[in-house]
Scaffold this motif. Structure first.
Motif, PDB file in Angstrom:
ATOM      1  N   GLY A 138       5.582  24.767   9.222  1.00 30.40           N
ATOM      2  CA  GLY A 138       6.656  24.540   8.067  1.00 30.40           C
ATOM      3  C   GLY A 138       6.718  24.165   6.696  1.00 30.40           C
ATOM      4  N   VAL A 139       7.223  22.921   6.364  1.00 30.73           N
ATOM      5  CA  VAL A 139       7.646  22.110   5.140  1.00 30.73           C
ATOM      6  C   VAL A 139       7.620  20.722   5.818  1.00 30.73           C
ATOM      7  CG1 VAL A 139       9.482  21.967   3.168  1.00 30.73           C
ATOM      8  CG2 VAL A 139       9.520  23.932   3.880  1.00 30.73           C
ATOM      9  N   LEU A 140       6.533  20.432   3.814  1.00 28.32           N
ATOM     10  CA  LEU A 140       6.280  18.898   4.263  1.00 28.32           C
ATOM     11  C   LEU A 140       7.240  18.545   2.883  1.00 28.32           C
ATOM     12  CD1 LEU A 140       5.212  16.831   5.083  1.00 28.32           C
ATOM     13  CD2 LEU A 140       2.427  17.626   3.135  1.00 28.32           C
ATOM     14  N   PHE A 141       7.838  17.273   2.940  1.00 32.27           N
ATOM     15  CA  PHE A 141       8.808  17.363   1.603  1.00 32.27           C
ATOM     16  C   PHE A 141       8.236  15.936   1.676  1.00 32.27           C
ATOM     17  CE2 PHE A 141      12.758  14.213   0.128  1.00 32.27           C
ATOM     18  CZ  PHE A 141      12.890  15.986  -1.674  1.00 32.27           C
ATOM     19  N   ILE A 142       7.589  15.517   0.519  1.00 31.43           N
ATOM     20  CA  ILE A 142       7.089  14.239  -0.423  1.00 31.43           C
ATOM     21  C   ILE A 142       8.085  13.869  -1.337  1.00 31.43           C
ATOM     22  CG2 ILE A 142       5.270  13.118  -1.372  1.00 31.43           C
ATOM     23  CD1 ILE A 142       4.064  15.096  -0.291  1.00 31.43           C
ATOM     24  N   ASP A 143       9.373  12.918  -0.644  1.00 30.93           N
ATOM     25  CA  ASP A 143       9.880  12.284  -1.766  1.00 30.93           C
ATOM     26  C   ASP A 143       9.178  11.087  -3.103  1.00 30.93           C
ATOM     27  OD1 ASP A 143      12.058  11.983  -3.309  1.00 30.93           O
ATOM     28  OD2 ASP A 143      13.171  10.701  -1.558  1.00 30.93           O
ATOM     29  N   GLU A 144       9.659  11.061  -3.715  1.00 34.16           N
ATOM     30  CA  GLU A 144       8.627  10.045  -5.148  1.00 34.16           C
ATOM     31  C   GLU A 144       7.549  10.060  -4.892  1.00 34.16           C
ATOM     32  OE1 GLU A 144      10.508   6.458  -3.933  1.00 34.16           O
ATOM     33  OE2 GLU A 144      11.884   6.691  -5.240  1.00 34.16           O
ATOM     34  N   ALA A 145       6.556  11.549  -5.117  1.00 32.75           N
ATOM     35  CA  ALA A 145       5.790  11.995  -4.648  1.00 32.75           C
ATOM     36  C   ALA A 145       4.525  11.141  -6.024  1.00 32.75           C
ATOM     37  CB  ALA A 145       5.462  13.506  -5.164  1.00 32.75           C
ATOM     38  N   TYR A 146       5.269  10.473  -6.631  1.00 37.04           N
ATOM     39  CA  TYR A 146       4.362  10.137  -8.325  1.00 37.04           C
ATOM     40  C   TYR A 146       3.609   8.819  -7.873  1.00 37.04           C
ATOM     41  CZ  TYR A 146       9.494   9.418  -8.496  1.00 37.04           C
ATOM     42  OH  TYR A 146      10.732   8.993  -8.568  1.00 37.04           O
ATOM     43  N   TYR A 147       4.151   8.511  -6.515  1.00 34.80           N
ATOM     44  CA  TYR A 147       3.693   6.470  -6.093  1.00 34.80           C
ATOM     45  C   TYR A 147       2.322   7.310  -5.320  1.00 34.80           C
ATOM     46  CZ  TYR A 147       8.053   4.649  -6.983  1.00 34.80           C
ATOM     47  OH  TYR A 147       9.095   3.901  -8.284  1.00 34.80           O
ATOM     48  N   LEU A 148       2.111   8.812  -5.391  1.00 30.41           N
ATOM     49  CA  LEU A 148       0.885   8.828  -4.895  1.00 30.41           C
ATOM     50  C   LEU A 148      -0.321   8.426  -6.066  1.00 30.41           C
ATOM     51  CD1 LEU A 148       1.302  12.341  -3.255  1.00 30.41           C
ATOM     52  CD2 LEU A 148       1.397   9.877  -2.486  1.00 30.41           C
ATOM     53  N   TYR A 149      -0.213   8.073  -7.441  1.00 28.61           N
ATOM     54  CA  TYR A 149      -1.412   8.188  -8.298  1.00 28.61           C
ATOM     55  C   TYR A 149      -0.794   6.809  -8.974  1.00 28.61           C
ATOM     56  CZ  TYR A 149      -3.731   9.792 -12.488  1.00 28.61           C
ATOM     57  OH  TYR A 149      -5.061   9.261 -13.490  1.00 28.61           O
ATOM     58  N   ARG A 150      -1.873   6.002  -8.525  1.00 29.76           N
ATOM     59  CA  ARG A 150      -1.466   5.124  -9.401  1.00 29.76           C
ATOM     60  C   ARG A 150      -2.899   4.765 -10.398  1.00 29.76           C
ATOM     61  NH1 ARG A 150       1.284   1.386  -4.564  1.00 29.76           N
ATOM     62  NH2 ARG A 150       3.417   2.109  -5.183  1.00 29.76           N
ATOM     63  N   PRO A 151      -3.348   5.167 -12.045  1.00 34.49           N
ATOM     64  CA  PRO A 151      -3.859   5.014 -12.658  1.00 34.49           C
ATOM     65  C   PRO A 151      -4.713   3.642 -13.020  1.00 34.49           C
ATOM     66  CG  PRO A 151      -2.101   6.277 -13.914  1.00 34.49           C
ATOM     67  CD  PRO A 151      -1.485   5.944 -12.277  1.00 34.49           C
ATOM     68  N   GLU A 152      -3.354   2.627 -12.535  1.00 35.33           N
ATOM     69  CA  GLU A 152      -3.629   1.295 -12.783  1.00 35.33           C
ATOM     70  C   GLU A 152      -4.413   0.411 -11.976  1.00 35.33           C
ATOM     71  OE1 GLU A 152       0.399   1.502 -10.273  1.00 35.33           O
ATOM     72  OE2 GLU A 152      -0.938   3.012 -12.351  1.00 35.33           O
ATOM     73  N   ASN A 153      -5.060   1.169 -10.937  1.00 34.03           N
ATOM     74  CA  ASN A 153      -5.356   0.300  -9.788  1.00 34.03           C
ATOM     75  C   ASN A 153      -6.360   1.333  -9.523  1.00 34.03           C
ATOM     76  OD1 ASN A 153      -6.151  -1.014  -8.076  1.00 34.03           O
ATOM     77  ND2 ASN A 153      -4.075  -0.622  -6.538  1.00 34.03           N
ATOM     78  N   GLU A 154      -7.910   0.960  -9.630  1.00 41.74           N
ATOM     79  CA  GLU A 154      -8.743   1.569  -9.171  1.00 41.74           C
ATOM     80  C   GLU A 154      -9.985   1.570  -7.798  1.00 41.74           C
ATOM     81  OE1 GLU A 154     -12.033  -0.185 -11.397  1.00 41.74           O
ATOM     82  OE2 GLU A 154     -11.563  -0.105 -13.659  1.00 41.74           O
ATOM     83  N   ARG A 155      -8.435   0.647  -7.505  1.00 37.93           N
ATOM     84  CA  ARG A 155      -9.171   0.517  -5.609  1.00 37.93           C
ATOM     85  C   ARG A 155      -7.785   1.210  -4.970  1.00 37.93           C
ATOM     86  NH1 ARG A 155     -11.098  -5.203  -4.463  1.00 37.93           N
ATOM     87  NH2 ARG A 155     -13.557  -5.354  -5.932  1.00 37.93           N
ATOM     88  N   ASP A 156      -6.739   2.224  -5.551  1.00 41.74           N
ATOM     89  CA  ASP A 156      -5.958   2.877  -5.315  1.00 41.74           C
ATOM     90  C   ASP A 156      -6.458   4.283  -4.026  1.00 41.74           C
ATOM     91  OD1 ASP A 156      -2.554   2.879  -4.349  1.00 41.74           O
ATOM     92  OD2 ASP A 156      -3.750   5.686  -5.673  1.00 41.74           O
ATOM     93  N   TYR A 157      -5.474   4.469  -3.220  1.00 36.83           N
ATOM     94  CA  TYR A 157      -5.930   5.415  -2.700  1.00 36.83           C
ATOM     95  C   TYR A 157      -5.707   6.570  -2.439  1.00 36.83           C
ATOM     96  CZ  TYR A 157      -9.093   1.830   0.211  1.00 36.83           C
ATOM     97  OH  TYR A 157     -10.377   0.361  -0.372  1.00 36.83           O
ATOM     98  N   GLY A 158      -4.275   6.933  -3.265  1.00 39.09           N
ATOM     99  CA  GLY A 158      -3.334   7.553  -3.663  1.00 39.09           C
ATOM    100  C   GLY A 158      -4.885   9.008  -4.172  1.00 39.09           C
ATOM    101  N   GLN A 159      -5.301   8.992  -4.272  1.00 38.52           N
ATOM    102  CA  GLN A 159      -6.145   9.814  -5.366  1.00 38.52           C
ATOM    103  C   GLN A 159      -6.878  10.467  -4.083  1.00 38.52           C
ATOM    104  OE1 GLN A 159      -5.837  10.782  -8.512  1.00 38.52           O
ATOM    105  NE2 GLN A 159      -6.798  12.920  -7.692  1.00 38.52           N
ATOM    106  N   GLU A 160      -6.863  10.243  -3.347  1.00 39.75           N
ATOM    107  CA  GLU A 160      -7.402  10.906  -1.666  1.00 39.75           C
ATOM    108  C   GLU A 160      -6.885  11.247  -1.709  1.00 39.75           C
ATOM    109  OE1 GLU A 160     -10.298   9.796   2.383  1.00 39.75           O
ATOM    110  OE2 GLU A 160      -9.903   7.832   0.769  1.00 39.75           O
TER     111      GLU A 160
END
Length: 301
Positions: A138-160
């Motif tokens: 089907g379709v995966l809809f990711i709202d406010e997708a930019y919150y997946l990427y938080r470069p200011e936090n080195e320990r953030d797991y969004g990049q994974e």
């Protein structure tokens, strides 16, 4: 070229596909009409959806005649302010893709960062893969997708989560369409920081804000669906309320209108309960009065 080969090509060229019949068989036109009925305004969005539907219909016709060019990339980006119909259009897009045979199920799975990203090491991958498993076909809809990427936090797991998403968008694009959504400026910055994602997005659709007249029509539709109506004084109050609310912070288009109507219903209910010494008529139970809207802090401001 031999005469027999020329005759063979001529035979192939004479074969045809009736696009009108193909559209009727897939019922894709019905979905497009439902989209027109469901959403007020948004003409540029509706036009783009029709273009995508036309492309997929023609690709299906080409496939029937052996003109395979590979499955088109269908991942999308929806940009615009809150309350502009992005989720509704994503749902209709899932139906279109299903009826034209580009996804198996045609369901929509809507998520945010919290559904994909874990809070400790080893938590993100299973969360993201579980969501992808639910969305497959089907379709995966990711709202406010930019919150997946938080470069200011080195320990953030969004990049994974992004890396897993990238892999699936490329390797399983025949079984899953991903729509990334959010504010336009933030989405542009997000794509600049993640060129791998940007390169996989084939369709960018911008959702404009509604004007006051469109928001009035939306409000009246919402009330009709809930079996309410406005008195003449209520309609006058609504027409004053909408421009005032549009100028205030955190305005969310149709979402703000719905919230205003919900609060007006609360005030109407309190007003009716205060007069419960007599039976209430059907008309009274259905009618939102001007005072129910004018009690809003928007007018006080």
């Amino acid at each position: 070229m031999s005469e027999s080969a020329q005759l063979g090509n001529a035979g192939e060229d004479s074969a045809g596909v009736d696009l009108r019949a193909l559209a009727a068989d897939t019922e894709v036109q019905a979905v497009l009409e439902e989209l027109d009925d469901a959403l007020v305004g948004l003409q540029p969005v509706k036009a783009r959806v029709r273009q995508i539907a036309a492309l997929l219909l023609v690709e299906r016709a080409r496939k029937q005649l052996g003109l395979a060019a590979g499955s088109p990339s269908l991942h999308m980006s929806f940009t615009g302010n809150p309350g502009t119909g992005k989720t509704t259009v994503a749902l209709r897009m899932a139906q279109i893709l299903h009826r034209l045979g580009y996804v198996r199920k045609g369901h929509l799975v809507a998520v945010t960062r919290d559904d994909l990203v874990g809070q400790y090491i080893g938590h993100t991958a299973p969360k993201t893969k579980e969501i992808l498993k639910k969305a497959m076909g089907g379709v995966l809809f990711i709202d406010e997708a930019y919150y997946l990427y938080r470069p200011e936090n080195e320990r953030d797991y969004g990049q994974e989560a992004i890396e897993i998403l990238l892999q699936v968008m490329e390797n399983q694009r025949d079984d899953l369409v991903v729509i990334l959504a959010g504010y336009a400026e933030r989405m542009q910055a997000f794509f600049r920081s993640n060129p791998g994602l940007s390169s996989r997005i084939a369709h960018h659709i911008d959702f404009p804000d509604y004007d006051a007249a469109e928001l009035e029509r939306i409000a009246l539709r919402m009330l009709q669906t809930m079996q309410y109506r406005l008195s003449p004084a209520g309609l006058e109050a609504l027409r004053e309320y909408i421009p005032l609310r549009m100028r205030q912070p955190h305005f969310a288009n149709a979402r703000s209108v719905r919230n205003a109507l919900d609060r007006a219903r609360l005030r109407q209910a309190s007003r009716l309960v205060a007069n419960r010494e007599r039976p209430l008529t059907r008309d009274e139970l259905m009618t939102i009065e001007g005072e129910d809207l004018r009690a809003s802090r928007v007018f006080a401001a």
